[in-house]
Design a protein around this motif. Structure first.
Motif, PDB file in Angstrom:
ATOM      1  N   GLY A  52       0.842  -1.199   0.000  1.00  0.00           N
ATOM      2  CA  GLY A  52       0.000   0.000   0.000  1.00  0.00           C
ATOM      3  C   GLY A  52       0.868   1.236   0.000  1.00  0.00           C
ATOM      4  N   CYS A  53       0.319   2.342   0.468  1.00  0.00           N
ATOM      5  CA  CYS A  53       1.083   3.596   0.488  1.00  0.00           C
ATOM      6  C   CYS A  53       2.366   3.463   1.295  1.00  0.00           C
ATOM      7  N   HIS A  70       0.749  -8.909   0.537  1.00  0.00           N
ATOM      8  CA  HIS A  70      -0.161  -8.099   1.336  1.00  0.00           C
ATOM      9  C   HIS A  70      -0.536  -8.802   2.641  1.00  0.00           C
ATOM     10  N   TYR A 126      -8.215   2.868   2.772  1.00  0.00           N
ATOM     11  CA  TYR A 126      -7.237   2.321   1.838  1.00  0.00           C
ATOM     12  C   TYR A 126      -6.783   3.463   0.930  1.00  0.00           C
ATOM     13  N   MET A 128      -3.675   3.821  -1.377  1.00  0.00           N
ATOM     14  CA  MET A 128      -3.113   3.601  -2.706  1.00  0.00           C
ATOM     15  C   MET A 128      -4.121   3.020  -3.693  1.00  0.00           C
ATOM     16  N   THR A 129      -5.040   2.189  -3.221  1.00  0.00           N
ATOM     17  CA  THR A 129      -5.941   1.487  -4.143  1.00  0.00           C
ATOM     18  C   THR A 129      -7.230   2.245  -4.441  1.00  0.00           C
ATOM     19  N   GLY A 130      -7.368   3.455  -3.924  1.00  0.00           N
ATOM     20  CA  GLY A 130      -8.485   4.277  -4.373  1.00  0.00           C
ATOM     21  C   GLY A 130      -9.483   4.717  -3.332  1.00  0.00           C
ATOM     22  N   GLN A 132     -10.984   2.912  -0.536  1.00  0.00           N
ATOM     23  CA  GLN A 132     -12.032   2.012  -0.048  1.00  0.00           C
ATOM     24  C   GLN A 132     -12.085   2.028   1.484  1.00  0.00           C
ATOM     25  N   ASN A 217      -7.630  11.004  -0.387  1.00  0.00           N
ATOM     26  CA  ASN A 217      -8.860  10.205  -0.382  1.00  0.00           C
ATOM     27  C   ASN A 217      -9.907  10.717   0.596  1.00  0.00           C
TER      28      ASN A 217
END
Length: 245
Positions: A52-53, A70, A126, A128-130, A132, A217
């Motif tokens: 992730g980040c 992960h 979350y 990095m993945t957008g 969530q 985000n």
């Protein structure tokens, strides 16, 4: 001229960090780097990068490190430390990596009292993945997977990792901190120092949670995100030292 302040030696002289403007991953690493330098641990330290980040740091942090799938950072750290007990070891993980897919590995390492330090970055999403929902997302918070807000009936309550780990017998040090303002930066540094000393003394599992932000985000400016931490995050995740044996 006497040097009274300099960048921690863990930071690359040529590679800037990849974190978004205002992201507190940078301030967390600054605290970690300063403590490593002051305790003369930098040359002895290795770290396990979560997914992730948090993994963006591998481009700008000059420490021996290895990446894992992960959620598997604590499992890999447990194996590495047993094979290399002389190495000072820390994991650096976000809420999705540590508290979601990696929850089993985290609790198992804590329950065994494995002698390494976990740095947990909790920004409630979350990154990095957008954007969530994460296990730590606040009730009512809108994310890409909770567009109407997180609700208790459908999504459950936010998970409190310090409190959860504090129910186990083996961990030696547990604390929750933030770098949202200068006084708390000082307290965060003290907590990281204590956690590192526990590892040096062979006392076992040490855990420091950083309440952090995600301006991108969260849809806030960096300054607004600091206000959000103080007004929304800290009432849910109170700061303090949960255990210090």
């Amino acid at each position: 001229m006497e040097i009274v302040y300099k960048k921690p030696s863990v930071f690359s002289e040529t590679q800037p960090n990849n974190f978004c403007p205002g992201c507190m991953h940078s301030s967390a690493w600054k605290v970690i780097g300063e403590v490593l330098d002051e305790m003369e641990l930098t040359e002895k330290c290795a770290w396990v990068a979560g997914v992730g980040c948090v993994a963006n740091a591998n481009r700008c942090i000059q420490l021996d490190q290895f990446g894992v799938p992960h959620g598997r950072a604590c499992a890999a750290a447990s194996a590495f430390k047993r094979c290399n007990p002389e190495t000072f070891l820390l994991t650096y993980q976000g809420d999705g990596d540590l508290a979601a897919i990696g929850l089993g590995e985290t609790i198992s390492a804590a329950n065994r009292g494995d002698n390494f330090t976990v740095i947990f970055i909790n920004n409630g999403i979350y990154g990095m993945t957008g954007g969530q929902m994460a296990p730590t997302t606040l009730l009512g918070a809108k994310t890409t997977t909770t567009p109407f807000g997180r609700n208790r009936e459908e999504h459950g309550n936010p998970i409190h990792m310090c409190e959860l780990i504090n129910t186990l017998q083996a961990p030696s040090y547990i604390a929750r901190v933030t770098t949202a303002d200068v006084p708390n930066v000082r307290k965060a540094k003290e907590a990281v120092r204590d956690a590192f000393q526990h590892q040096l003394d062979g006392k076992g599992f040490s855990f420091v949670e950083f309440i952090s932000n995600c301006p991108t985000n969260w849809g806030l400016t960096p300054k607004e995100s600091l206000d959000f931490i103080k007004e929304q995050m800290l009432p849910e995740y109170p700061l303090g030292e949960f255990r210090n044996r």
